[in-house]
Design a protein around this motif. Structure first.
Motif, PDB file in Angstrom:
ATOM      1  N   LEU A  46       0.793  -1.237   0.000  1.00 11.84           N
ATOM      2  CA  LEU A  46       0.000   0.000   0.000  1.00 11.84           C
ATOM      3  C   LEU A  46       0.827   1.289   0.000  1.00 11.84           C
ATOM      4  CD1 LEU A  46      -2.836  -1.084   2.469  1.00 11.84           C
ATOM      5  CD2 LEU A  46      -3.137  -0.416   0.077  1.00 11.84           C
ATOM      6  N   HIS A  47       2.160   1.181   0.011  1.00 10.08           N
ATOM      7  CA  HIS A  47       2.965   2.388   0.254  1.00 10.08           C
ATOM      8  C   HIS A  47       2.721   3.497  -0.780  1.00 10.08           C
ATOM      9  CE1 HIS A  47       5.577   0.759  -2.840  1.00 10.08           C
ATOM     10  NE2 HIS A  47       6.251   1.883  -2.854  1.00 10.08           N
ATOM     11  N   ASP A  48       2.420   3.119  -2.026  1.00 11.81           N
ATOM     12  CA  ASP A  48       2.222   4.135  -3.072  1.00 11.81           C
ATOM     13  C   ASP A  48       0.742   4.353  -3.409  1.00 11.81           C
ATOM     14  OD1 ASP A  48       4.777   5.093  -3.498  1.00 11.81           O
ATOM     15  OD2 ASP A  48       5.250   3.652  -5.081  1.00 11.81           O
ATOM     16  N   TYR A  49      -0.103   4.053  -2.457  1.00 11.09           N
ATOM     17  CA  TYR A  49      -1.549   4.145  -2.687  1.00 11.09           C
ATOM     18  C   TYR A  49      -1.975   5.537  -3.180  1.00 11.09           C
ATOM     19  CZ  TYR A  49      -6.524   3.285  -1.859  1.00 11.09           C
ATOM     20  OH  TYR A  49      -7.875   3.122  -2.013  1.00 11.09           O
ATOM     21  N   ALA A  50      -1.302   6.580  -2.675  1.00 10.72           N
ATOM     22  CA  ALA A  50      -1.706   7.950  -3.035  1.00 10.72           C
ATOM     23  C   ALA A  50      -0.765   8.588  -4.069  1.00 10.72           C
ATOM     24  CB  ALA A  50      -1.770   8.817  -1.781  1.00 10.72           C
ATOM     25  N   LYS A  51      -0.052   7.750  -4.794  1.00  8.88           N
ATOM     26  CA  LYS A  51       0.979   8.259  -5.717  1.00  8.88           C
ATOM     27  C   LYS A  51       0.385   9.001  -6.919  1.00  8.88           C
ATOM     28  CE  LYS A  51       5.273   8.035  -7.494  1.00  8.88           C
ATOM     29  NZ  LYS A  51       6.405   8.697  -6.898  1.00  8.88           N
ATOM     30  N   TYR A  52      -0.848   8.674  -7.281  1.00  5.39           N
ATOM     31  CA  TYR A  52      -1.365   9.222  -8.543  1.00  5.39           C
ATOM     32  C   TYR A  52      -2.419  10.300  -8.372  1.00  5.39           C
ATOM     33  CZ  TYR A  52       1.670   6.013 -10.675  1.00  5.39           C
ATOM     34  OH  TYR A  52       2.819   5.384 -11.051  1.00  5.39           O
TER      35      TYR A  52
ATOM     36  N   ALA B 201       4.446  14.294  -0.592  1.00  2.70           N
ATOM     37  CA  ALA B 201       3.396  14.112   0.420  1.00  2.70           C
ATOM     38  C   ALA B 201       2.582  12.838   0.188  1.00  2.70           C
ATOM     39  CB  ALA B 201       2.466  15.328   0.452  1.00  2.70           C
ATOM     40  N   HIS B 202       2.900  12.060  -0.869  1.00  3.88           N
ATOM     41  CA  HIS B 202       2.018  10.907  -1.145  1.00  3.88           C
ATOM     42  C   HIS B 202       2.058   9.851  -0.045  1.00  3.88           C
ATOM     43  CE1 HIS B 202       5.606   9.154  -3.291  1.00  3.88           C
ATOM     44  NE2 HIS B 202       5.112   8.020  -2.850  1.00  3.88           N
ATOM     45  N   GLY B 203       3.154   9.813   0.717  1.00 11.89           N
ATOM     46  CA  GLY B 203       3.202   8.890   1.864  1.00 11.89           C
ATOM     47  C   GLY B 203       2.276   9.341   2.983  1.00 11.89           C
TER      48      GLY B 203
ATOM     49  N   PHE C 254       6.364   7.748   5.996  1.00 12.73           N
ATOM     50  CA  PHE C 254       7.728   8.273   5.876  1.00 12.73           C
ATOM     51  C   PHE C 254       8.569   7.584   4.805  1.00 12.73           C
ATOM     52  CE2 PHE C 254       6.238   9.190  10.224  1.00 12.73           C
ATOM     53  CZ  PHE C 254       6.185  10.565  10.105  1.00 12.73           C
ATOM     54  N   HIS C 255       7.898   6.823   3.899  1.00  3.28           N
ATOM     55  CA  HIS C 255       8.711   6.117   2.893  1.00  3.28           C
ATOM     56  C   HIS C 255       9.276   7.062   1.838  1.00  3.28           C
ATOM     57  CE1 HIS C 255       5.298   6.165  -0.010  1.00  3.28           C
ATOM     58  NE2 HIS C 255       6.252   5.956  -0.911  1.00  3.28           N
ATOM     59  N   THR C 256       8.737   8.256   1.709  1.00  2.00           N
ATOM     60  CA  THR C 256       9.248   9.156   0.665  1.00  2.00           C
ATOM     61  C   THR C 256      10.486   9.929   1.134  1.00  2.00           C
ATOM     62  OG1 THR C 256       7.701  10.871   1.357  1.00  2.00           O
ATOM     63  CG2 THR C 256       7.024   9.509  -0.480  1.00  2.00           C
ATOM     64  N   THR C 257      10.547  10.200   2.420  1.00  2.00           N
ATOM     65  CA  THR C 257      11.643  11.047   2.905  1.00  2.00           C
ATOM     66  C   THR C 257      12.575  10.335   3.886  1.00  2.00           C
ATOM     67  OG1 THR C 257      10.218  11.808   4.714  1.00  2.00           O
ATOM     68  CG2 THR C 257      10.324  13.192   2.734  1.00  2.00           C
TER      69      THR C 257
ATOM     70  N   ALA D 162      13.008  -1.502   0.744  1.00  2.00           N
ATOM     71  CA  ALA D 162      12.320  -2.358  -0.231  1.00  2.00           C
ATOM     72  C   ALA D 162      11.870  -1.535  -1.441  1.00  2.00           C
ATOM     73  CB  ALA D 162      11.128  -3.047   0.422  1.00  2.00           C
ATOM     74  N   ASP D 163      11.431  -0.310  -1.183  1.00 11.49           N
ATOM     75  CA  ASP D 163      11.004   0.591  -2.259  1.00 11.49           C
ATOM     76  C   ASP D 163      12.168   0.867  -3.235  1.00 11.49           C
ATOM     77  OD1 ASP D 163       9.268   2.300  -3.614  1.00 11.49           O
ATOM     78  OD2 ASP D 163       9.636   4.001  -2.282  1.00 11.49           O
ATOM     79  N   TYR D 164      13.367   0.889  -2.695  1.00 13.09           N
ATOM     80  CA  TYR D 164      14.553   1.183  -3.523  1.00 13.09           C
ATOM     81  C   TYR D 164      15.113   0.000  -4.269  1.00 13.09           C
ATOM     82  CZ  TYR D 164      15.331   6.015  -2.942  1.00 13.09           C
ATOM     83  OH  TYR D 164      15.192   7.356  -3.063  1.00 13.09           O
TER      84      TYR D 164
HETATM   85 FE   FE2 Z   1       6.345   6.291  -3.024  1.00  9.58          FE
END
Ligand code: FE2
Ligand code: FE2
Length: 189
Positions: free
Chosen positions: A50-56, A84-86, A110-113, A128-130
């Motif tokens: 779910l980490h990128d749920y708000a990415k779009y 801010a998507h996180g 906090f996965h974005t920063t 994991a995101d990286y």
């Molecule tokens: Fe992300």
């Protein structure tokens, strides 16, 4: 505890195919890292998915949600609203999936920063995101190799990489990424 298959079906509808595949990759890599570094595997899988749920969201939608959820953002995030998507994602997930686990939500937040004093789950999701298998950028294999040996060291490398990328684009670095990096350096010295 949570219905992974239901979450996957929602993501499949909501995210572009490439981002859906990335989310599955983060979920699987997070599960592996969780096992290796003794973090709750199920929480890692949910957060990874779910980490990128708000990415779009559009910039307009992102600003609307920030107002709606009373999310406090600083000037750098205001200028780079994608960061801010996180924060937004964590609020949406709380509402839409009734996930209230603070550890899961913070690792998404906090996965974005990154941030100072990241929990182990936050580090697992950040890393994991990286390094999930679909990521391709110079140096990714070096970070993957270190991920087998030392979580903090691999997170530091990912932070370095991210900060260098931000600098190369002439953008401001978010203070939380600097704090996260300083803390990793201190822990490793
Ligand atoms: Fe992300
Ligand atoms: Fe991601």
């Amino acid at each position: 505890m949570y219905d992974l298959e239901f979450i996957k079906s929602v993501l499949k509808r909501k995210l572009p195919r490439k981002r859906y595949i990335h989310s599955i990759g983060v979920c699987e890599t997070a599960a592996w890292l969780a096992e290796k570094y003794e973090v709750d595997r199920e929480k890692a899988k949910i957060a990874g998915l779910l980490h990128d749920y708000a990415k779009y969201l559009t910039k307009h939608e992102a600003r609307e949600y920030i107002r709606h959820f009373n999310i406090i953002i600083d000037e750098v995030m205001e200028e780079n609203i994608d960061l801010a998507h996180g924060l937004i994602g964590a609020e949406l997930i709380k509402n839409e999936f009734e996930i209230n686990d603070k550890e899961i939500l913070d690792s998404i937040r906090f996965h974005t920063t990154g941030r100072n004093e990241m929990t182990k789950l936050e580090k697992v999701i950040y890393l994991a995101d990286y390094i999930e298998p679909n990521r391709k950028y110079p140096g990714v294999d070096d970070i993957r190799n270190i991920a087998h040996e030392n979580l903090d060291k691999a997170v530091l490398m990912a932070l370095d990489n991210s900060i260098i990328h931000v600098i190369s684009r002439g953008r401001s670095i978010h203070i939380d990424s600097i704090l996260a990096r300083n803390e990793m350096l201190k822990k490793l010295s």
